[in-house]
Every structure is written in structure tokens, then in C-alpha cells.
Design a protein around this motif. Structure first.
Motif, PDB file in Angstrom:
ATOM      1  N   ARG A 186       0.843  -1.199   0.000  1.00  0.00           N
ATOM      2  CA  ARG A 186       0.000   0.000   0.000  1.00  0.00           C
ATOM      3  C   ARG A 186       0.874   1.243   0.000  1.00  0.00           C
ATOM      4  O   ARG A 186       1.993   1.244   0.511  1.00  0.00           O
ATOM      5  CB  ARG A 186      -0.916   0.030   1.238  1.00  0.00           C
ATOM      6  N   THR A 187       0.340   2.315  -0.556  1.00  0.00           N
ATOM      7  CA  THR A 187       0.994   3.614  -0.536  1.00  0.00           C
ATOM      8  C   THR A 187       0.060   4.604   0.133  1.00  0.00           C
ATOM      9  O   THR A 187      -1.115   4.708  -0.254  1.00  0.00           O
ATOM     10  CB  THR A 187       1.326   4.097  -1.964  1.00  0.00           C
ATOM     11  N   TYR A 188       0.550   5.307   1.142  1.00  0.00           N
ATOM     12  CA  TYR A 188      -0.263   6.272   1.867  1.00  0.00           C
ATOM     13  C   TYR A 188       0.287   7.681   1.655  1.00  0.00           C
ATOM     14  O   TYR A 188       1.500   7.910   1.766  1.00  0.00           O
ATOM     15  CB  TYR A 188      -0.284   5.949   3.356  1.00  0.00           C
ATOM     16  N   ASP A 189      -0.599   8.609   1.368  1.00  0.00           N
ATOM     17  CA  ASP A 189      -0.239  10.021   1.246  1.00  0.00           C
ATOM     18  C   ASP A 189      -0.520  10.683   2.590  1.00  0.00           C
ATOM     19  O   ASP A 189      -1.685  10.799   2.992  1.00  0.00           O
ATOM     20  CB  ASP A 189      -1.060  10.696   0.141  1.00  0.00           C
ATOM     21  N   LEU A 190       0.526  11.100   3.261  1.00  0.00           N
ATOM     22  CA  LEU A 190       0.390  11.644   4.612  1.00  0.00           C
ATOM     23  C   LEU A 190       0.471  13.161   4.576  1.00  0.00           C
ATOM     24  O   LEU A 190       1.520  13.739   4.279  1.00  0.00           O
ATOM     25  CB  LEU A 190       1.475  11.061   5.519  1.00  0.00           C
ATOM     26  N   THR A 191      -0.649  13.788   4.879  1.00  0.00           N
ATOM     27  CA  THR A 191      -0.744  15.248   4.864  1.00  0.00           C
ATOM     28  C   THR A 191      -1.400  15.737   6.144  1.00  0.00           C
ATOM     29  O   THR A 191      -1.937  14.956   6.930  1.00  0.00           O
ATOM     30  CB  THR A 191      -1.578  15.742   3.670  1.00  0.00           C
ATOM     31  N   GLY A 192      -1.360  17.041   6.311  1.00  0.00           N
ATOM     32  CA  GLY A 192      -2.113  17.659   7.378  1.00  0.00           C
ATOM     33  C   GLY A 192      -3.582  17.751   6.994  1.00  0.00           C
ATOM     34  O   GLY A 192      -3.989  17.294   5.925  1.00  0.00           O
ATOM     35  N   PRO A 193      -4.400  18.403   7.824  1.00  0.00           N
ATOM     36  CA  PRO A 193      -5.841  18.473   7.572  1.00  0.00           C
ATOM     37  C   PRO A 193      -6.247  19.560   6.590  1.00  0.00           C
ATOM     38  O   PRO A 193      -7.416  19.621   6.188  1.00  0.00           O
ATOM     39  CB  PRO A 193      -6.418  18.771   8.958  1.00  0.00           C
ATOM     40  N   GLU A 194      -5.278  20.397   6.180  1.00  0.00           N
ATOM     41  CA  GLU A 194      -5.600  21.503   5.285  1.00  0.00           C
ATOM     42  C   GLU A 194      -4.363  21.912   4.502  1.00  0.00           C
ATOM     43  O   GLU A 194      -3.234  21.644   4.908  1.00  0.00           O
ATOM     44  CB  GLU A 194      -6.109  22.707   6.089  1.00  0.00           C
ATOM     45  N   ALA A 195      -4.609  22.545   3.361  1.00  0.00           N
ATOM     46  CA  ALA A 195      -3.508  23.107   2.570  1.00  0.00           C
ATOM     47  C   ALA A 195      -3.404  24.587   2.904  1.00  0.00           C
ATOM     48  O   ALA A 195      -4.409  25.310   2.896  1.00  0.00           O
ATOM     49  CB  ALA A 195      -3.771  22.913   1.084  1.00  0.00           C
ATOM     50  N   ALA A 251       1.661  21.180  -6.592  1.00  0.00           N
ATOM     51  CA  ALA A 251       1.919  19.746  -6.511  1.00  0.00           C
ATOM     52  C   ALA A 251       1.704  19.179  -5.109  1.00  0.00           C
ATOM     53  O   ALA A 251       1.514  17.970  -4.950  1.00  0.00           O
ATOM     54  CB  ALA A 251       3.353  19.462  -6.958  1.00  0.00           C
ATOM     55  N   LEU A 252       1.705  20.052  -4.093  1.00  0.00           N
ATOM     56  CA  LEU A 252       1.621  19.575  -2.708  1.00  0.00           C
ATOM     57  C   LEU A 252       0.365  20.074  -2.003  1.00  0.00           C
ATOM     58  O   LEU A 252       0.278  20.055  -0.779  1.00  0.00           O
ATOM     59  CB  LEU A 252       2.860  20.033  -1.944  1.00  0.00           C
ATOM     60  N   ALA A 253      -0.617  20.492  -2.779  1.00  0.00           N
ATOM     61  CA  ALA A 253      -1.808  21.107  -2.187  1.00  0.00           C
ATOM     62  C   ALA A 253      -2.903  20.107  -1.836  1.00  0.00           C
ATOM     63  O   ALA A 253      -3.824  20.440  -1.081  1.00  0.00           O
ATOM     64  CB  ALA A 253      -2.376  22.156  -3.142  1.00  0.00           C
ATOM     65  N   GLN A 254      -2.830  18.898  -2.361  1.00  0.00           N
ATOM     66  CA  GLN A 254      -3.920  17.951  -2.138  1.00  0.00           C
ATOM     67  C   GLN A 254      -3.895  17.405  -0.719  1.00  0.00           C
ATOM     68  O   GLN A 254      -2.868  16.948  -0.221  1.00  0.00           O
ATOM     69  CB  GLN A 254      -3.846  16.788  -3.127  1.00  0.00           C
ATOM     70  N   VAL A 255      -5.067  17.449  -0.068  1.00  0.00           N
ATOM     71  CA  VAL A 255      -5.208  16.944   1.293  1.00  0.00           C
ATOM     72  C   VAL A 255      -5.686  15.493   1.229  1.00  0.00           C
ATOM     73  O   VAL A 255      -6.624  15.164   0.503  1.00  0.00           O
ATOM     74  CB  VAL A 255      -6.207  17.799   2.092  1.00  0.00           C
ATOM     75  N   SER A 256      -5.031  14.643   1.987  1.00  0.00           N
ATOM     76  CA  SER A 256      -5.384  13.227   2.050  1.00  0.00           C
ATOM     77  C   SER A 256      -5.965  12.904   3.420  1.00  0.00           C
ATOM     78  O   SER A 256      -5.598  13.523   4.420  1.00  0.00           O
ATOM     79  CB  SER A 256      -4.141  12.371   1.790  1.00  0.00           C
ATOM     80  N   GLY A 257      -6.808  11.908   3.469  1.00  0.00           N
ATOM     81  CA  GLY A 257      -7.342  11.453   4.750  1.00  0.00           C
ATOM     82  C   GLY A 257      -6.627  10.231   5.285  1.00  0.00           C
ATOM     83  O   GLY A 257      -7.102   9.595   6.237  1.00  0.00           O
ATOM     84  N   ASP A 258      -5.445   9.913   4.726  1.00  0.00           N
ATOM     85  CA  ASP A 258      -4.784   8.665   5.091  1.00  0.00           C
ATOM     86  C   ASP A 258      -4.298   8.630   6.533  1.00  0.00           C
ATOM     87  O   ASP A 258      -4.294   7.560   7.157  1.00  0.00           O
ATOM     88  CB  ASP A 258      -3.618   8.379   4.138  1.00  0.00           C
ATOM     89  N   VAL A 259      -3.868   9.761   7.084  1.00  0.00           N
ATOM     90  CA  VAL A 259      -3.425   9.755   8.479  1.00  0.00           C
ATOM     91  C   VAL A 259      -4.557   9.280   9.379  1.00  0.00           C
ATOM     92  O   VAL A 259      -4.384   8.383  10.226  1.00  0.00           O
ATOM     93  CB  VAL A 259      -2.938  11.153   8.922  1.00  0.00           C
ATOM     94  N   GLU A 260      -5.740   9.855   9.203  1.00  0.00           N
ATOM     95  CA  GLU A 260      -6.867   9.474  10.050  1.00  0.00           C
ATOM     96  C   GLU A 260      -7.351   8.071   9.735  1.00  0.00           C
ATOM     97  O   GLU A 260      -7.754   7.323  10.636  1.00  0.00           O
ATOM     98  CB  GLU A 260      -8.012  10.475   9.892  1.00  0.00           C
ATOM     99  N   ARG A 261      -7.307   7.668   8.458  1.00  0.00           N
ATOM    100  CA  ARG A 261      -7.745   6.322   8.106  1.00  0.00           C
ATOM    101  C   ARG A 261      -6.875   5.254   8.754  1.00  0.00           C
ATOM    102  O   ARG A 261      -7.372   4.219   9.207  1.00  0.00           O
ATOM    103  CB  ARG A 261      -7.740   6.137   6.591  1.00  0.00           C
TER     104      ARG A 261
END
Length: 326
Positions: A186-195, A251-261
Motif C-alpha cells: 500500500r501507498t499512503y499520502d500523509l498530509t495535514g488536515p488543510e492546505a 503539486a503539494l496542495a492535495q489533502v489526504s485522509g490517510d493519516v486518520e484512516r
């Protein structure tokens, strides 16, 4: 199952090591200097560097699951990574959890993101299972972008970044190591909750720290010129500047929900990271801000400390990168 991890003397690797020790999980720390390895219950220590195939293979003998924190920024970092990955495969490692970078690609604007892509490809080319933690730039280093004059400078235009807290990356890594089969391949995109834009980041630092911080969008020429005083090698200057141009292009603006998932916990905001660091500093002096990445960093200089980009930690070495993640 035998677990090994690198970067235990840094922030992310250290947090993961402490979490595993608290759970009573035995593991091996692979470090460059055994004297710097933290003393943790259930942990043993092996000495190796990413570029030493013989020592790495010996350190990884008997290991099933490896947490590989990306190495310190260097012109030959990719070669080091490939050597270590090869050693892991030869030693019989079954699963690698690697701290990569958000948007890792062969043509990533952030130049160090290309190394991460190539490292992912090296891992994919083996028989080992993988989990890639593609963490964004680190929220923890946003404040380090502020110059002595209270200005953040860089050619990021009005682009935004969904930067992530190192603590959230560590929580995700720990969750994966606790149940690796659920996260295999699996690949997870780890971001904060907002850009957030750098102007918004500057405003938040101002509010939390009670001092005026602003953002000045540089041109490319200005960015290279303002960093010339550190006399970086060309590859390093390109890495620093492309930290900001990657933000500018979105390129880095997309927010992911992977941290919470993965963790069941909402990721931290910049404000929460700054407030947490202030609380930590109150009890123990100024908190250690070294970290790997970097990953997932890269905080290019423009701030008050000297050079580094978002590089990650070599085995056993604290990440001294200035990632926003490299």
C-alpha cells in the motif's frame, strides 16, 4: 516477527522506537553510532550505514519487517538507498516500510522527490512487500523558514501545501508496524488536515508566537541569489529552491485522509504543532528540532539556520534536514 528500524536517533524513528518499546514489542535499531542509540526496553542495536552493503546485510540478518527512514541528503543518497535495499533483500527481509515523499515521481518538481521515486522502484523490484509513507513537507519546520528579519522568502507564489506533522507520520508508521499484513503493498499520502499558503503559515506563526512574521514571494533568480551565501553544491541549491516551486505549482496542495484512516486520529494543524513545541520547550529548554525525512524533508533554507533541504535520516543519524519533507 523480528522488526528493525533506522533513524532511531531522530524524531520520527525515535518516536516509532519509543512507541514500540511502550507496547512491549522487541525490535532492532540500526544506527551509525551505537553510543547515540536510545536505551529502550526490548531493543537491541546493530551498526551499519546505508552505503555499506556488508554491514547492512549483517545488521538485517533475521529481520522480517524493516522500517526504513530515508537517508540524509547527499548527492549519492539514491545509491546509498539502493545498496541498503539490496542488502535487505539479500538478508531475507520480507516487508519494507519506507518514508517516501508526497508526489514522488521520476519528474517531480521537488528534485529530491525523484530520489524517493527511484527508491520506491528499487524496493518494488525485489520480492519484498512494501508500504510507502509518502509524507508531505513537515509542519514542524515551517517556523525554521522564518529569517532573522521575520520574513519567509521563497518562490512559492501563492501556492499551498498540505504539510504534515512529524508526530502524525510517526503514528502512521507505528500503526503499520503493529499490523503490517493489513498495509502490505500500500501507498499512503500523509498530509495535514488543510492546505496552507506560506502567507497563511506566516500569519499563524505570528499569532502563536506573538511576533510579526510575513512572507515574501521571491523570483527564481532571487531565490538562488539569497541562498548563495551557504555556497551549496548545484544539486543542493536546486533542492532548496524546488521546495518552493513545487508549492507554487500546486503539486503539494492535495489533502489526504490517510493519516486518520490508518490511525483513527485527525492530523495536527500548524497551530497545534507550534503550540505543542512551545509546551515541550517550557519543560526541557528549546525542543530538539532535528529529525528522514526527509521525508518526507525538505525545508529549504531561507530561514535562520544554515543549509539543508528536506532530507531524511541515514541509519542512526538524526535528521538534520530542513524539510517542509525531502
Amino acid at each position: 516477527m523480528t522488526i528493525a528500524l533506522t533513524g532511531a536517533t531522530g524524531n520520527i524513528g525515535g518516536a516509532v522506537a519509543r512507541a514500540l518499546a511502550a507496547d512491549g514489542v522487541p525490535f532492532r535499531m540500526i544506527v551509525r553510532d551505537a553510543s547515540r542509540a536510545p536505551e529502550l526496553p526490548g531493543a537491541d542495536v546493530a551498526v551499519a550505514t546505508y552505503g555499506d552493503a556488508t554491514a547492512s546485510r549483517a545488521a538485517l540478518e533475521g529481520v522480517d519487517l524493516l522500517f526504513m527512514v530515508s537517508g540524509a541528503e547527499a548527492e549519492d543518497r539514491l545509491a546509498q538507498h539502493r545498496t541498503f535495499v539490496g542488502a535487505a533483500a539479500a538478508a531475507g527481509v520480507q516487508h519494507v516500510v519506507y518514508t517516501s515523499f508526497a508526489g514522488a515521481a521520476a519528474d517531480a518538481t521537488f528534485t529530491l522527490g525523484r530520489d524517493h521515486w527511484a527508491t520506491e522502484e528499487a524496493i518494488r523490484a525485489t520480492a519484498m512487500a512494501h508500504t510507502f509513507l509518502r509524507d508531505s513537507f513537515y509542519l514542524d519546520f515551517v517556523e525554521d523558514l522564518v529569517g532573522e528579519d521575520g520574513v519567509i522568502r521563497g518562490p512559492a507564489a501563492d501556492g499551498a501545501m498540505a504539510a504534515v506533522a512529524r508526530a502524525d507520520v510517526a503514528r502512521v508508521a507505528t500503526a503499520v508496524l503493529r499490523d503490517p499484513s493489513a498495509h502490505a503493498d500500500r501507498t499512503y499520502d500523509l498530509t495535514g488536515p488543510e492546505a496552507i499558503t506560506l502567507a497563511q503559515a506566516a500569519a499563524t506563526v505570528s499569532e502563536v508566537r506573538g511576533r510579526t512574521v510575513t512572507y515574501h514571494p521571491e523570483t527564481l533568480d532571487e531565490a538562488y541569489a539569497s541562498r548563495a551565501r551557504w555556497e551549496p553544491e548545484p544539486w543542493q541549491a536546486d533542492a532548496w529552491v524546488s521546495t518552493y516551486t513545487a508549492i507554487a505549482e500546486g503539486a503539494l496542495a492535495q489533502v489526504s485522509g490517510d493519516v486518520e484512516r490508518v490511525t483513527g486520529q485527525r492530523p495536527m494543524t500548524l497551530r497545534e504543532v507550534l503550540e505543542a513545541s512551545a509546551l515541550s520547550a517550557c519543560g526541557a529548554g528549546r525542543a530538539d528540532r532535528t529529525d528522514r525525512a526527509d521525508r518526507p524533508t525538505a525545508t529549504a533554507p531561507g530561514g535562520r539556520r544554515g543549509p539543508r533541504g528536506r532530507g531524511a535520516t541515514a541509519p542512526g543519524v538524526r535528521r538534520r534536514s530542513r524539510r517542509t519533507r525531502a
